[in-house]
Enzyme design. Structure first.
Site, PDB file in Angstrom:
ATOM      1  N   GLY A 199       0.903  -1.061  -0.131  1.00 43.69           N
ATOM      2  CA  GLY A 199      -0.151   0.118  -0.067  1.00 43.69           C
ATOM      3  C   GLY A 199       0.851   1.274   0.028  1.00 43.69           C
ATOM      4  O   GLY A 199       0.598   2.191   0.581  1.00 43.69           O
ATOM      5  N   SER A 200       1.896   1.234  -0.813  1.00 41.27           N
ATOM      6  CA  SER A 200       2.983   2.336  -0.807  1.00 41.27           C
ATOM      7  C   SER A 200       2.554   3.553  -1.708  1.00 41.27           C
ATOM      8  O   SER A 200       3.549   4.403  -1.710  1.00 41.27           O
ATOM      9  CB  SER A 200       4.177   1.549  -1.517  1.00 41.27           C
ATOM     10  OG  SER A 200       4.045   1.386  -2.853  1.00 41.27           O
ATOM     11  N   SER A 201       1.642   3.646  -2.189  1.00 41.74           N
ATOM     12  CA  SER A 201       1.563   4.965  -3.032  1.00 41.74           C
ATOM     13  C   SER A 201       0.322   5.979  -2.648  1.00 41.74           C
ATOM     14  O   SER A 201       0.282   7.002  -3.174  1.00 41.74           O
ATOM     15  CB  SER A 201       0.745   4.329  -4.286  1.00 41.74           C
ATOM     16  OG  SER A 201      -0.437   3.723  -4.542  1.00 41.74           O
ATOM     17  N   TYR A 221      -0.890   7.008   4.476  1.00 41.37           N
ATOM     18  CA  TYR A 221       0.028   6.521   5.324  1.00 41.37           C
ATOM     19  C   TYR A 221       0.989   5.653   4.868  1.00 41.37           C
ATOM     20  O   TYR A 221       2.143   5.721   5.142  1.00 41.37           O
ATOM     21  CB  TYR A 221      -0.501   6.151   6.647  1.00 41.37           C
ATOM     22  CG  TYR A 221      -1.067   7.176   7.614  1.00 41.37           C
ATOM     23  CD1 TYR A 221      -0.226   8.085   8.361  1.00 41.37           C
ATOM     24  CD2 TYR A 221      -2.580   7.540   7.695  1.00 41.37           C
ATOM     25  CE1 TYR A 221      -0.677   8.894   9.121  1.00 41.37           C
ATOM     26  CE2 TYR A 221      -3.071   8.382   8.457  1.00 41.37           C
ATOM     27  CZ  TYR A 221      -2.128   9.366   9.105  1.00 41.37           C
ATOM     28  OH  TYR A 221      -2.482  10.314   9.989  1.00 41.37           O
ATOM     29  N   GLU A 276      -2.507   0.876  -9.132  1.00 38.72           N
ATOM     30  CA  GLU A 276      -2.888   2.109  -9.538  1.00 38.72           C
ATOM     31  C   GLU A 276      -3.091   1.974 -10.997  1.00 38.72           C
ATOM     32  O   GLU A 276      -2.729   1.085 -11.716  1.00 38.72           O
ATOM     33  CB  GLU A 276      -1.791   3.047  -9.542  1.00 38.72           C
ATOM     34  CG  GLU A 276      -1.331   3.346  -8.123  1.00 38.72           C
ATOM     35  CD  GLU A 276      -2.360   4.129  -7.280  1.00 38.72           C
ATOM     36  OE1 GLU A 276      -3.328   4.775  -7.963  1.00 38.72           O
ATOM     37  OE2 GLU A 276      -2.144   4.061  -5.986  1.00 38.72           O
ATOM     38  N   ALA A 286      -6.185  -0.190   2.264  1.00 45.34           N
ATOM     39  CA  ALA A 286      -7.764   0.012   2.483  1.00 45.34           C
ATOM     40  C   ALA A 286      -8.259  -0.281   0.998  1.00 45.34           C
ATOM     41  O   ALA A 286      -7.707   0.363  -0.089  1.00 45.34           O
ATOM     42  CB  ALA A 286      -7.885   1.703   2.627  1.00 45.34           C
ATOM     43  N   TYR A 322     -17.196   4.571  12.792  1.00 44.29           N
ATOM     44  CA  TYR A 322     -15.827   3.970  12.528  1.00 44.29           C
ATOM     45  C   TYR A 322     -15.532   3.127  13.561  1.00 44.29           C
ATOM     46  O   TYR A 322     -15.497   1.932  13.314  1.00 44.29           O
ATOM     47  CB  TYR A 322     -14.616   5.337  12.604  1.00 44.29           C
ATOM     48  CG  TYR A 322     -13.403   4.899  11.959  1.00 44.29           C
ATOM     49  CD1 TYR A 322     -13.174   5.031  10.627  1.00 44.29           C
ATOM     50  CD2 TYR A 322     -12.433   4.163  12.812  1.00 44.29           C
ATOM     51  CE1 TYR A 322     -11.951   4.403   9.954  1.00 44.29           C
ATOM     52  CE2 TYR A 322     -11.252   3.916  12.260  1.00 44.29           C
ATOM     53  CZ  TYR A 322     -11.274   3.814  10.683  1.00 44.29           C
ATOM     54  OH  TYR A 322      -9.916   3.388  10.259  1.00 44.29           O
ATOM     55  N   LYS A 325     -10.767  -3.444  12.312  1.00 40.70           N
ATOM     56  CA  LYS A 325      -9.536  -3.156  13.068  1.00 40.70           C
ATOM     57  C   LYS A 325      -9.247  -3.822  14.279  1.00 40.70           C
ATOM     58  O   LYS A 325      -8.090  -4.054  14.718  1.00 40.70           O
ATOM     59  CB  LYS A 325      -9.526  -1.465  13.520  1.00 40.70           C
ATOM     60  CG  LYS A 325      -9.879  -0.572  12.253  1.00 40.70           C
ATOM     61  CD  LYS A 325      -8.630  -0.534  11.481  1.00 40.70           C
ATOM     62  CE  LYS A 325      -8.817   0.473  10.179  1.00 40.70           C
ATOM     63  NZ  LYS A 325      -7.684   0.349   9.172  1.00 40.70           N
ATOM     64  N   THR A 348      -7.235  11.923   3.634  1.00 45.94           N
ATOM     65  CA  THR A 348      -6.789  10.882   2.649  1.00 45.94           C
ATOM     66  C   THR A 348      -7.865  10.571   1.832  1.00 45.94           C
ATOM     67  O   THR A 348      -9.161  10.948   2.142  1.00 45.94           O
ATOM     68  CB  THR A 348      -6.243   9.607   3.302  1.00 45.94           C
ATOM     69  OG1 THR A 348      -7.398   8.804   4.137  1.00 45.94           O
ATOM     70  CG2 THR A 348      -4.985   9.835   4.697  1.00 45.94           C
TER      71      THR A 348
END
Length: 402
Positions: A51-53, A56, A78, A143, A241, A250, A282
């Protein structure tokens, strides 16, 4: 060449195009915000960021590269430029790869489904062939709206719903002219297998699968450490949430951390933690009812006292690598959100929340900052960018050059 002027067009908080130059500058600015490297020079640890793009995960990647000198692999999903521009994450990844090369960091970026075993195989092969067959750190920051189980082929879909009863909350929207409105929205409660489906997507199942997959290939180094990024949030948003379907996921993520921590401690002298991050704008958070209003009010209370994701992830890397002591709460979680959840701050936000209306919101929340933050997610409202100039949109995915 496919140069053109990119104008911001949106549907609510979702923009239809991204600006390559703005996305590149966002990444440059994040890199510049990172303090000097902890140990400059030498070969850094090997890290995998899933999830690097964006959000967080992007902050984890940049902070790891600039602060710790990591090398390794970033995984994301992506879309390439076509009729429309590429996604913002596409351009941010290209910019991150460029900076990594400039600073001598060997970082490979893979684009595909992180939930699938084909991606796990590709990562495992790269670790074995390019990075000495060892992985020191794994950061998990995913996510997603859905996940396909690699074993059964079943597709799970996550939902954002309260549990038990409907939930009505204030939320912030902007009309077609950009004027802010505070409205009430009601979200129906979870039904059927909504909770189980959401946990299957957003819980710890895939995180654990990654660790197991790489362990079975003998790719985890002694002392291997993994962290999954999470959020708890304010009591003002808890019903949708932390106490809702996402909160169940979570909780599952945190339970997974405890299981992995015990296992890694026994086998490798390693550890697993969840990192509870603080509020930020975000692409994921803007989809949650009430979060936009809450974050705008939080900024109105704290101003520059808010710690951006890049600053939070610098703190996390410092703790994971031993540059500073690991600060865990009673449930074994790294807490980077203490400044947000300070009672004085929360009381001030709650007071503003209670009086927030369409007429008063501009006095209570920092809407200029919030609006710019949303636009910056797509490369707009970035200082130093000439948005009247044509820009090249056909940017290539970074090649894994040696």
């Amino acid at each position: 060449m496919s140069e053109r002027v990119i104008a911001p067009k949106s549907r609510g908080f979702l923009f239809l195009d991204s600006h390559p130059g703005g996305c590149r500058q966002v990444v440059d600015d994040m890199w510049q915000a990172v303090p000097a490297p902890v140990a400059p020079g030498g070969e850094g640890p090997v890290a995998l960021v899933i999830g690097s793009s964006a959000g967080y995960g992007l902050a984890a990647t940049i902070a790891g590269l600039a602060r710790i000198g990591i090398r390794g692999i970033g995984v994301c999903f992506e879309k390439a430029p076509a009729r429309r521009t590429g996604t913002a994450g596409w351009y941010r990844t290209a910019a991150t790869a460029r900076l990594a090369r400039q600073h001598g960091r060997d970082m490979v970026f893979l684009n595909g489904d992180a939930f699938g075993d084909a991606m796990k195989e590709e990562v495992a092969d790269l670790l074995a062939e390019r990075f000495g067959g060892r992985l020191d750190y794994l950061i998990y920051s995913v996510a997603a709206p859905r996940r396909t189980d690699p074993d059964t082929g079943e597709v799970y879909a996550s939902v954002l719903k309260p549990v038990g009863s409907s939930y009505t909350t204030k939320t912030l929207v902007f009309d077609q002219d950009g004027a802010p409105e505070v409205k009430e929205v009601t979200t129906a409660p979870a039904e059927g297998d909504d909770i189980e489906q959401t946990v299957a997507v957003m819980g710890g199942t895939d995180w654990e699968r990654w660790v197991t997959f790489l362990a079975d290939r003998s790719l985890l180094a002694e002392g291997f450490t993994t962290a999954a990024l999470s959020y708890i949030g304010s009591p003002l948003t808890a019903a949708i949430y932390r106490q809702g379907t996402i909160g169940a996921a979570k909780s599952h993520l945190e339970a997974t951390a405890r299981t992995l921590d015990e296992r890694l401690g026994k086998t490798l002298g390693g550890r697993a933690v969840t990192s509870v991050n603080a509020a930020a704008v975000t692409q994921s958070s803007t989809a949650i009812p009430g979060i936009a209003l809450y974050v705008g009010l939080l900024r109105g209370v704290l101003g520059d006292g808010m710690i951006a994701p890049i600053g939070q992830l610098v703190q996390l890397w410092d703790q994971l690598t031993g540059a500073r002591s690991l600060d865990l709460d009673d449930e074994g979680r790294v807490r980077l959100d203490t400044w947000e959840l300070d009672p004085t701050v929360q009381n001030a936000v709650a007071e503003r929340w209670s009086t927030a209306t369409s007429d008063s919101i501009t006095d209570l929340a920092d809407l200029g900052w919030f609006s710019d933050e949303v636009r910056r997610l797509y490369g707009f409202s970035v200082p130093g960018i000439d948005y009247t100039a044509a820009v090249e949109t056909d940017v290539s995915w970074p090649a894994p050059t040696a």
